[in-house]
Motif scaffolding. Structure first.
Motif, PDB file in Angstrom:
ATOM      1  N   ALA A  87       8.578 -17.669 -51.764  1.00 34.87           N
ATOM      2  CA  ALA A  87       8.951 -17.709 -53.300  1.00 34.87           C
ATOM      3  C   ALA A  87       8.877 -16.267 -53.440  1.00 34.87           C
ATOM      4  O   ALA A  87       8.960 -14.807 -54.353  1.00 34.87           O
ATOM      5  CB  ALA A  87       9.450 -18.096 -54.247  1.00 34.87           C
ATOM      6  N   LYS A  88       7.292 -15.821 -53.576  1.00 27.76           N
ATOM      7  CA  LYS A  88       6.221 -14.690 -54.020  1.00 27.76           C
ATOM      8  C   LYS A  88       6.775 -13.703 -52.756  1.00 27.76           C
ATOM      9  O   LYS A  88       6.968 -12.999 -53.302  1.00 27.76           O
ATOM     10  CB  LYS A  88       4.609 -15.222 -53.729  1.00 27.76           C
ATOM     11  N   ARG A  89       6.877 -13.574 -51.472  1.00 31.45           N
ATOM     12  CA  ARG A  89       6.922 -12.959 -50.935  1.00 31.45           C
ATOM     13  C   ARG A  89       8.248 -11.949 -51.654  1.00 31.45           C
ATOM     14  O   ARG A  89       8.920 -10.403 -51.245  1.00 31.45           O
ATOM     15  CB  ARG A  89       6.571 -13.068 -49.291  1.00 31.45           C
ATOM     16  N   ALA A  90       9.584 -12.488 -50.950  1.00 35.16           N
ATOM     17  CA  ALA A  90      11.104 -12.623 -51.344  1.00 35.16           C
ATOM     18  C   ALA A  90      11.517 -11.996 -52.739  1.00 35.16           C
ATOM     19  O   ALA A  90      11.797 -10.760 -53.024  1.00 35.16           O
ATOM     20  CB  ALA A  90      11.603 -13.831 -51.036  1.00 35.16           C
ATOM     21  N   LEU A  91      10.713 -11.914 -53.327  1.00 41.58           N
ATOM     22  CA  LEU A  91      10.091 -11.796 -55.520  1.00 41.58           C
ATOM     23  C   LEU A  91       9.117 -10.444 -55.582  1.00 41.58           C
ATOM     24  O   LEU A  91       9.177  -9.627 -56.256  1.00 41.58           O
ATOM     25  CB  LEU A  91      10.428 -12.470 -56.227  1.00 41.58           C
ATOM     26  N   GLN A  92       7.834 -10.072 -54.393  1.00 40.18           N
ATOM     27  CA  GLN A  92       6.842  -9.902 -54.517  1.00 40.18           C
ATOM     28  C   GLN A  92       6.286  -9.499 -55.887  1.00 40.18           C
ATOM     29  O   GLN A  92       6.218  -9.257 -56.227  1.00 40.18           O
ATOM     30  CB  GLN A  92       7.893  -8.057 -54.302  1.00 40.18           C
ATOM     31  N   VAL A  93       6.467 -10.810 -55.829  1.00 36.09           N
ATOM     32  CA  VAL A  93       5.258 -11.592 -56.896  1.00 36.09           C
ATOM     33  C   VAL A  93       3.710 -11.332 -57.057  1.00 36.09           C
ATOM     34  O   VAL A  93       3.333 -11.580 -55.828  1.00 36.09           O
ATOM     35  CB  VAL A  93       5.841 -12.519 -56.996  1.00 36.09           C
ATOM     36  N   ASP A  94       3.427 -11.118 -57.843  1.00 36.81           N
ATOM     37  CA  ASP A  94       1.627 -11.105 -57.374  1.00 36.81           C
ATOM     38  C   ASP A  94       0.807 -12.272 -57.061  1.00 36.81           C
ATOM     39  O   ASP A  94       1.116 -12.883 -57.545  1.00 36.81           O
ATOM     40  CB  ASP A  94       1.145 -11.175 -59.271  1.00 36.81           C
ATOM     41  N   PRO A  95       0.829 -12.055 -55.898  1.00 37.28           N
ATOM     42  CA  PRO A  95      -0.126 -12.347 -54.570  1.00 37.28           C
ATOM     43  C   PRO A  95      -0.981 -13.569 -55.352  1.00 37.28           C
ATOM     44  O   PRO A  95      -1.398 -13.828 -54.591  1.00 37.28           O
ATOM     45  CB  PRO A  95      -0.623 -11.841 -53.178  1.00 37.28           C
ATOM     46  N   ARG A  96      -1.429 -12.648 -56.380  1.00 39.73           N
ATOM     47  CA  ARG A  96      -2.215 -14.021 -57.212  1.00 39.73           C
ATOM     48  C   ARG A  96      -2.027 -15.233 -58.110  1.00 39.73           C
ATOM     49  O   ARG A  96      -2.846 -15.930 -58.344  1.00 39.73           O
ATOM     50  CB  ARG A  96      -3.500 -12.576 -58.191  1.00 39.73           C
ATOM     51  N   PHE A  97      -0.754 -15.175 -58.434  1.00 38.36           N
ATOM     52  CA  PHE A  97      -0.216 -16.109 -59.310  1.00 38.36           C
ATOM     53  C   PHE A  97       0.170 -17.170 -58.050  1.00 38.36           C
ATOM     54  O   PHE A  97       0.816 -16.531 -57.019  1.00 38.36           O
ATOM     55  CB  PHE A  97       1.081 -15.467 -59.513  1.00 38.36           C
ATOM     56  N   SER A  98       0.393 -18.170 -58.624  1.00 40.66           N
ATOM     57  CA  SER A  98       0.901 -19.294 -57.878  1.00 40.66           C
ATOM     58  C   SER A  98       1.865 -20.011 -58.735  1.00 40.66           C
ATOM     59  O   SER A  98       1.374 -20.528 -59.695  1.00 40.66           O
ATOM     60  CB  SER A  98      -0.358 -20.593 -57.488  1.00 40.66           C
ATOM     61  N   TYR A  99       2.764 -20.611 -57.818  1.00 39.46           N
ATOM     62  CA  TYR A  99       3.601 -21.536 -58.956  1.00 39.46           C
ATOM     63  C   TYR A  99       3.322 -23.044 -58.898  1.00 39.46           C
ATOM     64  O   TYR A  99       2.404 -23.685 -57.454  1.00 39.46           O
ATOM     65  CB  TYR A  99       4.963 -21.681 -58.429  1.00 39.46           C
ATOM     66  N   SER A 100       3.226 -24.060 -59.677  1.00 38.44           N
ATOM     67  CA  SER A 100       2.581 -25.368 -60.195  1.00 38.44           C
ATOM     68  C   SER A 100       3.004 -25.958 -58.664  1.00 38.44           C
ATOM     69  O   SER A 100       4.459 -25.808 -58.861  1.00 38.44           O
ATOM     70  CB  SER A 100       2.695 -25.718 -61.344  1.00 38.44           C
ATOM     71  N   ALA A 101       3.347 -27.049 -58.972  1.00 43.35           N
ATOM     72  CA  ALA A 101       3.888 -28.398 -58.339  1.00 43.35           C
ATOM     73  C   ALA A 101       5.145 -28.604 -58.976  1.00 43.35           C
ATOM     74  O   ALA A 101       6.710 -28.470 -58.805  1.00 43.35           O
ATOM     75  CB  ALA A 101       3.566 -29.484 -58.377  1.00 43.35           C
ATOM     76  N   ALA A 102       5.159 -28.701 -60.306  1.00 40.67           N
ATOM     77  CA  ALA A 102       6.374 -28.601 -61.277  1.00 40.67           C
ATOM     78  C   ALA A 102       7.453 -27.619 -61.342  1.00 40.67           C
ATOM     79  O   ALA A 102       8.845 -27.484 -60.861  1.00 40.67           O
ATOM     80  CB  ALA A 102       5.849 -29.296 -62.211  1.00 40.67           C
ATOM     81  N   GLU A 103       7.083 -26.303 -61.150  1.00 44.16           N
ATOM     82  CA  GLU A 103       7.200 -25.561 -61.062  1.00 44.16           C
ATOM     83  C   GLU A 103       8.323 -25.244 -59.572  1.00 44.16           C
ATOM     84  O   GLU A 103       9.463 -24.544 -59.599  1.00 44.16           O
ATOM     85  CB  GLU A 103       6.886 -23.905 -61.001  1.00 44.16           C
TER      86      GLU A 103
END
Length: 519
Positions: free
Chosen positions: A156-172
């Protein structure tokens, strides 16, 4: 051993503890002893292998150490629903420890601000402050999730080009994945983007907070004094508690026996029986052997142990496969030259009969089928050094796989210049399995070496401080008489002398009166 007089042991109470030899348990017995855990031995795993028609299994340690009735906190699938067959017909059973990548950001930040040697530059308490900063800025605790949920975070982060320092929580992650039993997740990118938009302001404030706190630490505003601090490994609340008391009682009761190392090796033995990683069989492709040119050879510096490579003479040959440095170089799948000189541990067999007699006298409770000398490192080429790791990768039931140099030579079914070795894995497994006795022999060697080191250190102390000689002699006498069961005073004196001088001849020596003071 003589029985104690009535009433002498009234101040003690006992409890018999029974531990399994994991390597000797059947799969059914593994299930009985380890009901709260999982592995290749469990009925659930075997059933999944049959139901999915798998020809192999890849089950990792996280899966083995978690109960069989676990459910993923992200996608809410159970273990039977997480099982997935790969394109190579390998059944995948993998759980991953998912963490907030801000933890690594916080770990690297002090070096970015103060330099790589920041631990030496800043005050002693700085690492503890950094640990608290990390705990403060991360968004969530480490969580055990299925490998598909863990992979979905990165996708998801790569597809959306999200800041690589960010992580989604398990619930997210659970909000944006579309789970289905026994297959990889589909991802709702719109939902993942919505979560990122929600959390971005908070995430950016955490980054600013991290930078501010680390800057304050480097500037000297957030130091923490550590004088008189209680060691984290032994807090006051745990002292004379259940774990410490049991651990101390076990070490004391098993000291000098093969059981001493059994408990510390229990986890490794469990994982060896439980974890499995079958490698798909792929047809070998015919490839032309690439030979390094003179310029390529001269310019080559291995990433692993470059000093050993540079320090080896041009006529160096591997003592296992007899290849030279140049002939051990080969082209990797990434089209880069590979090859190195690495160390493998070897344990020479002890041939000194006098030392063997002394060891068996001091430690009669070990099997003592063989006796080892101190470990030595032998330099071999990287392909030979990889023999044992490759055996352990295929045969996970060998936690302590060891081969002598001659045995390593014997299992090489094919040796070619600039090519990886062909290994006879069946023979290697048989030899490594037979070498399991090295484990007990190694523990016996460690026990003897520790005892000898203790005696030498105590005697050197007594020689330096004459007023302490009597106390030292009494302590060493207690060790030999009570712990090692040496009843003869004359024999105890001789053993002390032998350990001090590294002279293990057991011939009787005359000791003048007062020899107990002559260290």
């Amino acid at each position: 051993m003589s029985e104690a007089p009535d009433g002498m042991l009234d101040h003690l109470w006992t409890e018999v503890l029974v531990f399994p030899h994991i390597s000797l348990l059947s799969d059914e017995q593994m299930g009985a002893y380890f009901q709260d855990f999982d592995g290749q031995w469990s009925a659930q795993t075997k059933r999944a292998m049959r139901d999915h028609g798998a020809v192999g299994l890849e089950l990792n340690s996280n899966w083995a150490l978690e109960r069989q009735h676990w459910t993923c906190p992200g996608c809410a699938r159970s273990k039977p629903e997480v099982f997935r067959k790969s394109s190579s017909d390998i059944l995948l059973a993998k759980l991953e420890l998912h963490h907030d990548h801000l933890w690594e950001v916080a770990t690297r930040r002090p070096a970015m601000v103060a330099g790589a040697d920041w631990r030496d530059i800043l005050a002693d308490g700085a690492p503890f402050v950094v640990e608290n900063i990390r705990s403060l800025v991360v968004r969530f605790e480490d969580s055990l999730i299925c490998s598909e949920c863990n992979a979905a975070d990165g996708k998801a982060k790569r597809a959306l080009q999200v800041d690589p320092r960010f992580s989604y929580s398990a619930a997210e992650i659970g909000r944006f994945v579309k789970p289905a039993p026994n297959r990889d997740h589909d991802i709702d990118l719109d939902c993942a983007r919505e979560i990122w938009d929600e959390q971005r302001p908070s995430f950016e404030r955490r980054i600013l907070l991290l930078e501010m706190l680390v800057d304050d630490l480097v500037a000297g505003h957030l130091q923490r004094c550590r004088e008189g601090a209680i060691p984290a490994s032994r807090p006051l609340m745990s002292r004379v508690g259940i774990e410490e008391t049991l651990r101390s009682a076990f070490w004391s009761a098993s000291r000098g026996t093969q059981n001493y190392g059994q408990l510390s090796g229990l986890r490794a033995d469990f994982l060896a029986r439980s974890v499995r990683k079958d490698i798909p069989q792929r047809a070998k492709r015919k490839t032309d052997t690439r030979i390094p040119t003179d310029d390529e050879y001269q310019a080559y510096i291995p990433e692993t142990a470059p000093q050993a490579w540079a320090g080896a003479a041009e006529d160096w040959t591997c003592p296992c496969c007899a290849r030279t440095k140049r002939s051990s170089m080969r082209m990797s799948a990434k089209k880069k030259w590979s090859g190195a000189i690495r160390n493998v541990a070897q344990y020479p067999i002890l041939q000194d009969d006098d030392e063997i007699v002394l060891r068996e006298r001091l430690f009669p409770d070990f099997p003592n089928e063989m006796h080892l000398k101190e470990m030595v490192w032998v330099e071999v080429c990287s392909d030979c050094a990889d023999v044992i790791p490759r055996i352990k990768q295929i045969h996970r039931d060998l936690p302590d796989a060891h081969l002598s140099l001659d045995q390593m030579k014997a299992v090489l079914a094919g040796i070619e210049n600039h090519m990886p070795h062909e290994i006879n894995f069946d023979l290697a497994w048989e030899l490594a399995k037979a070498n399991f006795r090295y484990r007990y022999a190694g523990e016996a060697l460690s026990a003897f070496s520790n005892l000898k080191s203790t005696f030498k250190r105590q005697m050197e102390f007594a020689a330096k401080y004459p007023e302490a000689r009597q106390d030292v002699f009494e302590r060493l006498t207690f060790e030999l008489e009570v712990e090692r069961r040496i009843d003869d005073p004359q024999e105890r004196k001789e053993i002390m002398t032998m350990l001090k001088d590294d002279d293990y001849r057991l011939s009787r020596k005359s000791h003048p009166e007062g020899a107990e003071h002559e260290f």
